[in-house]
Scaffold this motif. Structure first.
Motif, PDB file in Angstrom:
ATOM      1  N   HIS A  27       0.777  -1.214   0.182  1.00  0.00           N
ATOM      2  CA  HIS A  27      -0.116   0.074  -0.043  1.00  0.00           C
ATOM      3  C   HIS A  27       0.865   1.233   0.077  1.00  0.00           C
ATOM      4  O   HIS A  27       1.934   1.308   0.686  1.00  0.00           O
ATOM      5  CB  HIS A  27      -0.881   0.103   1.142  1.00  0.00           C
ATOM      6  CG  HIS A  27      -2.109  -0.893   1.075  1.00  0.00           C
ATOM      7  ND1 HIS A  27      -3.382  -0.117   0.584  1.00  0.00           N
ATOM      8  CD2 HIS A  27      -2.318  -2.140   1.373  1.00  0.00           C
ATOM      9  CE1 HIS A  27      -4.247  -1.498   0.527  1.00  0.00           C
ATOM     10  NE2 HIS A  27      -3.626  -2.430   0.929  1.00  0.00           N
ATOM     11  N   LYS A  28       0.385   2.467  -0.621  1.00  0.00           N
ATOM     12  CA  LYS A  28       1.139   3.465  -0.668  1.00  0.00           C
ATOM     13  C   LYS A  28       1.152   4.235   0.656  1.00  0.00           C
ATOM     14  O   LYS A  28       0.161   4.515   1.431  1.00  0.00           O
ATOM     15  CB  LYS A  28       0.774   4.360  -1.835  1.00  0.00           C
ATOM     16  CG  LYS A  28       0.539   3.870  -2.984  1.00  0.00           C
ATOM     17  CD  LYS A  28       1.993   3.837  -3.666  1.00  0.00           C
ATOM     18  CE  LYS A  28       1.825   3.221  -5.072  1.00  0.00           C
ATOM     19  NZ  LYS A  28       3.051   2.766  -5.492  1.00  0.00           N
ATOM     20  N   GLY A  32       4.080   8.052  -1.040  1.00  0.00           N
ATOM     21  CA  GLY A  32       3.828   7.486  -2.330  1.00  0.00           C
ATOM     22  C   GLY A  32       4.538   6.272  -2.587  1.00  0.00           C
ATOM     23  O   GLY A  32       4.456   5.891  -3.678  1.00  0.00           O
ATOM     24  N   ALA A  33       5.586   5.897  -1.816  1.00  0.00           N
ATOM     25  CA  ALA A  33       6.334   4.666  -1.851  1.00  0.00           C
ATOM     26  C   ALA A  33       5.416   3.553  -1.368  1.00  0.00           C
ATOM     27  O   ALA A  33       4.602   3.518  -0.442  1.00  0.00           O
ATOM     28  CB  ALA A  33       7.637   4.628  -1.024  1.00  0.00           C
ATOM     29  N   ASP A  34       5.735   2.216  -1.817  1.00  0.00           N
ATOM     30  CA  ASP A  34       5.078   0.961  -1.560  1.00  0.00           C
ATOM     31  C   ASP A  34       5.549   0.577  -0.114  1.00  0.00           C
ATOM     32  O   ASP A  34       6.649   0.492   0.246  1.00  0.00           O
ATOM     33  CB  ASP A  34       5.118  -0.205  -2.382  1.00  0.00           C
ATOM     34  CG  ASP A  34       4.230   0.028  -3.429  1.00  0.00           C
ATOM     35  OD1 ASP A  34       3.044   0.661  -3.591  1.00  0.00           O
ATOM     36  OD2 ASP A  34       4.578  -0.549  -4.557  1.00  0.00           O
ATOM     37  N   VAL A  35       4.616   0.376   0.793  1.00  0.00           N
ATOM     38  CA  VAL A  35       5.023  -0.297   2.216  1.00  0.00           C
ATOM     39  C   VAL A  35       4.436  -1.477   2.224  1.00  0.00           C
ATOM     40  O   VAL A  35       3.177  -1.786   1.884  1.00  0.00           O
ATOM     41  CB  VAL A  35       4.494   0.545   3.275  1.00  0.00           C
ATOM     42  CG1 VAL A  35       3.178   1.173   3.438  1.00  0.00           C
ATOM     43  CG2 VAL A  35       5.202   0.420   4.696  1.00  0.00           C
ATOM     44  N   THR A  59      -5.848   2.512   2.129  1.00  0.00           N
ATOM     45  CA  THR A  59      -4.687   3.136   1.859  1.00  0.00           C
ATOM     46  C   THR A  59      -4.584   4.296   2.850  1.00  0.00           C
ATOM     47  O   THR A  59      -3.544   4.946   3.358  1.00  0.00           O
ATOM     48  CB  THR A  59      -4.446   3.507   0.287  1.00  0.00           C
ATOM     49  OG1 THR A  59      -4.286   2.303  -0.244  1.00  0.00           O
ATOM     50  CG2 THR A  59      -3.118   4.369   0.239  1.00  0.00           C
ATOM     51  N   ALA A  60      -5.626   5.035   3.220  1.00  0.00           N
ATOM     52  CA  ALA A  60      -5.722   6.316   3.794  1.00  0.00           C
ATOM     53  C   ALA A  60      -5.516   5.696   5.326  1.00  0.00           C
ATOM     54  O   ALA A  60      -4.822   6.493   6.211  1.00  0.00           O
ATOM     55  CB  ALA A  60      -7.083   7.017   3.609  1.00  0.00           C
ATOM     56  N   ILE A  75       3.132  -1.011  12.081  1.00  0.00           N
ATOM     57  CA  ILE A  75       1.871  -0.304  11.314  1.00  0.00           C
ATOM     58  C   ILE A  75       0.936  -1.699  11.081  1.00  0.00           C
ATOM     59  O   ILE A  75      -0.363  -1.373  11.239  1.00  0.00           O
ATOM     60  CB  ILE A  75       2.425   0.242  10.136  1.00  0.00           C
ATOM     61  CG1 ILE A  75       1.096   1.005   9.587  1.00  0.00           C
ATOM     62  CG2 ILE A  75       2.936  -0.568   8.870  1.00  0.00           C
ATOM     63  CD1 ILE A  75       1.310   2.033   8.338  1.00  0.00           C
ATOM     64  N   SER A  76       1.401  -2.918  10.639  1.00  0.00           N
ATOM     65  CA  SER A  76       0.420  -3.863  10.509  1.00  0.00           C
ATOM     66  C   SER A  76      -0.259  -4.452  11.743  1.00  0.00           C
ATOM     67  O   SER A  76      -1.538  -4.611  11.663  1.00  0.00           O
ATOM     68  CB  SER A  76       1.322  -5.182  10.047  1.00  0.00           C
ATOM     69  OG  SER A  76       1.811  -4.722   8.840  1.00  0.00           O
ATOM     70  N   LYS A  77       0.524  -4.384  12.888  1.00  0.00           N
ATOM     71  CA  LYS A  77      -0.228  -4.578  14.271  1.00  0.00           C
ATOM     72  C   LYS A  77      -1.329  -3.606  14.617  1.00  0.00           C
ATOM     73  O   LYS A  77      -2.639  -3.915  15.032  1.00  0.00           O
ATOM     74  CB  LYS A  77       0.529  -4.800  15.348  1.00  0.00           C
ATOM     75  CG  LYS A  77       1.499  -6.127  15.137  1.00  0.00           C
ATOM     76  CD  LYS A  77       0.747  -7.305  15.623  1.00  0.00           C
ATOM     77  CE  LYS A  77       1.894  -8.411  15.361  1.00  0.00           C
ATOM     78  NZ  LYS A  77       1.435  -9.641  16.258  1.00  0.00           N
TER      79      LYS A  77
END
Length: 116
Positions: A27-28, A32-35, A59-60, A75-77
């Protein structure tokens, strides 16, 4: 289970836990980079359902979590917690839900006030 208890539970879950095996999707971020976001497949199914309904822009959510981190949470948790909280609120408020199965640790009586 309270919100704090669920957050503690999420922090304790290991990536090799069979029910929480991570699936990665890019996701951006705000630059604007993919994470790479790592969520269990059932969480991605829920994200897809929410986005398909137009209820969220995931993405927001990713960008918001990036801009407003919580402690040292990955961030995923943090996103897993948000998805859990959304599911709990839907069940509690009688809204359409992805599943009739109550979220793990669901509390039917609501959330404690954040004011003190």
């Amino acid at each position: 289970m309270s919100q704090v208890e669920f957050m503690q539970f999420l922090q304790s879950v290991k990536d090799d836990h069979p029910d929480y095996a991570p699936v990665m999707r890019p996701h951006k971020n705000t630059a604007g980079a993919d994470v790479m976001i790592h969520l269990p497949q059932n969480s991605w199914d829920y994200v897809d359902w929410l986005e398909g309904r137009g209820d969220i822009d995931f993405t927001a959510w990713v960008q918001h979590c990036e801009q407003t981190p919580f402690d040292n949470w990955p961030i995923s948790k943090l996103l897993m917690y948000w998805l859990w909280l959304d599911s709990c609120r839907r069940h509690r408020n009688g809204l359409e839900t992805f599943s009739n199965v109550l979220p793990e640790g669901y509390d039917a009586f609501g959330e404690p006030a954040n004011d003190g």
